[in-house]
Motif scaffolding. Structure first.
Motif, PDB file in Angstrom:
ATOM      1  N   ALA A  82       1.848 -20.849  38.336  1.00  0.00           N
ATOM      2  CA  ALA A  82       1.475 -20.576  37.211  1.00  0.00           C
ATOM      3  C   ALA A  82       2.546 -19.420  36.634  1.00  0.00           C
ATOM      4  O   ALA A  82       2.789 -18.505  37.176  1.00  0.00           O
TER       5      ALA A  82
ATOM      6  N   LEU B 145      -6.656 -22.191  32.076  1.00  0.00           N
ATOM      7  CA  LEU B 145      -5.912 -21.674  33.282  1.00  0.00           C
ATOM      8  C   LEU B 145      -6.842 -20.752  34.025  1.00  0.00           C
ATOM      9  O   LEU B 145      -7.001 -21.155  35.164  1.00  0.00           O
TER      10      LEU B 145
ATOM     11  N   ARG C  89      -0.680 -25.726  39.809  1.00  0.00           N
ATOM     12  CA  ARG C  89      -0.763 -25.139  38.480  1.00  0.00           C
ATOM     13  C   ARG C  89      -0.983 -23.727  38.962  1.00  0.00           C
ATOM     14  O   ARG C  89      -0.341 -22.749  38.301  1.00  0.00           O
TER      15      ARG C  89
ATOM     16  N   PRO D 252      -2.020 -15.852  28.283  1.00  0.00           N
ATOM     17  CA  PRO D 252      -2.435 -17.145  29.167  1.00  0.00           C
ATOM     18  C   PRO D 252      -3.987 -17.480  28.594  1.00  0.00           C
ATOM     19  O   PRO D 252      -4.627 -16.874  27.875  1.00  0.00           O
TER      20      PRO D 252
ATOM     21  N   ASP E 117      -1.171 -23.788  29.364  1.00  0.00           N
ATOM     22  CA  ASP E 117      -1.433 -22.618  30.267  1.00  0.00           C
ATOM     23  C   ASP E 117      -1.246 -21.325  29.155  1.00  0.00           C
ATOM     24  O   ASP E 117      -1.793 -20.179  29.631  1.00  0.00           O
TER      25      ASP E 117
ATOM     26  N   ARG F  38       4.995 -26.021  34.472  1.00  0.00           N
ATOM     27  CA  ARG F  38       3.755 -26.915  33.791  1.00  0.00           C
ATOM     28  C   ARG F  38       4.042 -27.950  33.028  1.00  0.00           C
ATOM     29  O   ARG F  38       3.360 -29.181  33.108  1.00  0.00           O
TER      30      ARG F  38
END
Length: 606
Positions: A476, A306, A472, A302, A71, A481
């Motif tokens: 997030a 993702l 996920r 990020p 991620d 994760r």
């Protein structure tokens, strides 16, 4: 050699819960300067003081955790990344073998029954202590699998127990579930805000049961596959109990553009019907939770993977769109799941300014080793320190209960469309997304999800993969994760180095979504002109200059194909996730020297 001391107890205050001496001392005795248990554990106040001292909850630091997953990209020396790129051993992987907290918990459980209170009161505090013990051991099992089980504070002369070998995972997890069963039955529902009550315990019970059930199902090296369903059944049963209680609901005011983000930017979550356990922050109470700097200073960024996981707003897959691999930032955020723009800085996002004024859209900063995407979840868009420091953290959310329920039933093969409609569909509706249709998901599983999780088989493959997508996306940046990848036997996903935004080459680009260029990528051999000579856009605003090139060159943006463009590259060291070895950690070498019975190491660790 590490030593551990017992909780120091004064007449009115529990002082400290720290560890400091040797494993032998830690498990043996309480400090001579402490009040003996027969003089302390007398009243409910005493029990409450001690158990309150054991309180430990996740906080806003969770928003910057999971830097060791697919991620996020980070330059930090994360343990798993160092393992995949180095030569780890029990002499270099030395963390996690600390037991002081367990000594504190067991000391209470050995002595609480002396209090002159009703059995109901005793059971409540014992339930909380056993809840904390279950969480403690679950963390140990995740890291080491087999560990010594201690149900009591050790007697000084009990060398057999002090230097015992590791107990098998099966015994440990049976004991963990017994602790949680007791806690779920005995802990009171009505507790002070910011402390765990009955329903928070039940959520932990369901979460741990799901973790162990899926772990056993997908990790054949444990040889426990036949026992997986019992844990999955517990996860399904307990999560359904929480749902059926009717005490919780998703935070949904009917505004899908803001309802999700409000969970992570609120100064008062204590009365939020979705938040089952809250960590309260308040500057006036000297408890500050601000972490804006950690989120927005490139400690982590990020990943594009993702970003691409989020669906389109109509429920279709973004990765089914023609040319999705070369879409640029502004295009990527168009018509997507609204949670994307409540988790990431989006085109047109405006940072709060001081003094208050009409802010210009924020232009994302680019830098070496990072993806270009910025995290919004957990970021307090304010210049007021009281607002920044006063946002509560949702430790347990009802959304997780719904996800546990759906996943457990899908893994058991008992999931129905009705189950989805009372779980995943509610989560999606809050975000303004269409329902997940079981038949559709199973008829055409996402090939990219199949590639991520090749060990998912059977008639429910498609819906299991979509539930994993939902987990996920919904959680997030909340620290879930890594554990999910581990329990799903999906560690190979960590070999893929996180990448960033796509640029087709040198030139000018719009990052705010107004159609006007904001930045310019120039060749590595070109000097950035002085301020007075820099180009401006059609609004008369100077462009932000970046030198672009290949990884390792003297530039500010690394692109896959250098000047010819590509995705942003964050690093290039080859990663090797060794299975099943890297799902576990070795007992630290020094601990084996102290207690040889902890040998042998598991799964080829040396």
């Amino acid at each position: 050699m590490k030593k551990f001391s017992l909780l120091n107890i004064s007449l009115a205050v529990v002082i400290g819960l720290t560890a400091a001496s040797c494993q032998k001392d830690f498990l043996n005795r309480y400090p001579q300067t402490s009040i003996p248990p027969d003089l302390f554990f007398k009243s409910e106040e005493d029990l409450n003081l001690y158990v309150t001292g054991l309180l430990s909850m996740a906080d806003r630091g969770r928003y910057v955790s999971d830097q060791d997953t697919d991620d996020k990209a980070t330059t930090g020396a994360m343990e798993i990344k160092s393992m995949m790129t180095g030569t780890p051993s029990s002499q270099t992987i030395t963390g996690g073998w600390s037991w002081g907290r367990l000594r504190n918990i067991n000391y209470f459980l050995d002595n609480y029954h002396n209090a002159g209170v009703t059995q109901e009161v005793k059971d409540h505090y014992a339930g909380l202590a056993r809840y904390y013990r279950a969480l403690f051991y679950m963390d140990k099992v995740k890291r080491f699998s087999d560990v010594p089980w201690y149900a009591h504070a050790m007697d000084p002369g009990d060398s057999v127990s002090l230097y015992k070998p590791r107990d098998p995972r099966k015994l440990i997890m049976d004991s963990v579930m017994a602790d949680l069963e007791f806690a779920a039955a005995k802990v009171k529902e009505s507790v002070p805000a910011g402390t765990p009550g009955k329903w928070a315990v039940k959520l932990a019970q369901a979460r741990i049961a799901l973790h162990e059930g899926t772990y056993r199902k997908y990790h054949s090296e444990l040889k426990l596959e036949a026992t997986a369903d019992a844990f999955l059944q517990t996860a399904a049963k307990v999560s359904e109990e929480i749902i059926s209680s009717g005490k919780f609901q998703l935070h949904n005011t009917g505004n899908p553009a803001t309802d999700y983000y409000a969970l992570f930017s609120s100064a008062n979550l204590a009365n939020n019907k979705e938040v089952m356990l809250v960590n309260i922050f308040d500057q006036d109470l000297k408890k500050n939770g601000g972490n804006n700097g950690n989120i927005n200073n490139y400690e982590q960024s990020p990943s594009r993977d993702l970003v691409q996981t989020y669906l389109m707003k109509d429920g279709s897959r973004f990765t089914d769109k023609p040319g999705y691999q070369t879409m640029q930032y502004v295009q990527e955020f168009a018509d997507r799941d609204p949670r994307l723009s409540q988790t990431f800085f989006y085109p047109g996002f405006k940072l709060a300014v001081n003094p208050p004024a009409v802010a210009n859209p924020y232009i994302l900063r680019l830098n070496k080793n990072f993806t270009g995407y910025h995290q919004l979840k957990g970021y307090m868009n304010s210049t007021d320190s009281k607002v920044i420091d006063g946002a509560d953290f949702p430790v347990h959310r009802y959304a997780e209960v719904l996800l546990i329920f759906a996943e457990a039933k899908a893994e058991l093969g008992t999931l129905t469309q009705g189950d989805l409609d009372r779980s995943i569909t509610l989560i999606r509706q809050r975000a303004g997304m269409p329902a997940l249709v079981m038949a559709t998901a199973n008829a055409a599983p996402d090939p990219l999800q199949v590639a991520k999780y090749p060990n998912v088989k059977g008639a429910n493959t498609g819906v299991i993969l979509e539930i994993r997508r939902e987990k996920r996306v919904e959680f997030a940046m909340e620290g879930y994760r890594f554990d999910d990848l581990m329990r799903w036997n999906a560690g190979k996903n960590l070999e893929k180095i996180p990448e960033g935004m796509y640029f087709p080459g040198l030139g000018k680009y719009d990052l705010t979504g107004d159609g006007v260029e904001d930045i310019i990528l120039i060749d590595k051999g070109t000097a950035i002109p002085p301020s007075g000579s820099q180009q401006t856009n059609s609004l008369g605003v100077k462009l932000v200059y970046y030198k672009a090139g290949s990884f390792g060159e003297d530039v500010t943006v690394y692109l896959r194909n250098g000047n010819a463009g590509g995705t942003i590259v964050t690093e290039t060291r080859t990663r090797d996730f060794q299975e099943p070895k890297y799902y576990y950690r070795p007992v630290p070498f020094n601990e084996l020297v102290l207690n040889p019975k902890l040998a042998p190491q598991l799964f080829d660790w040396k």
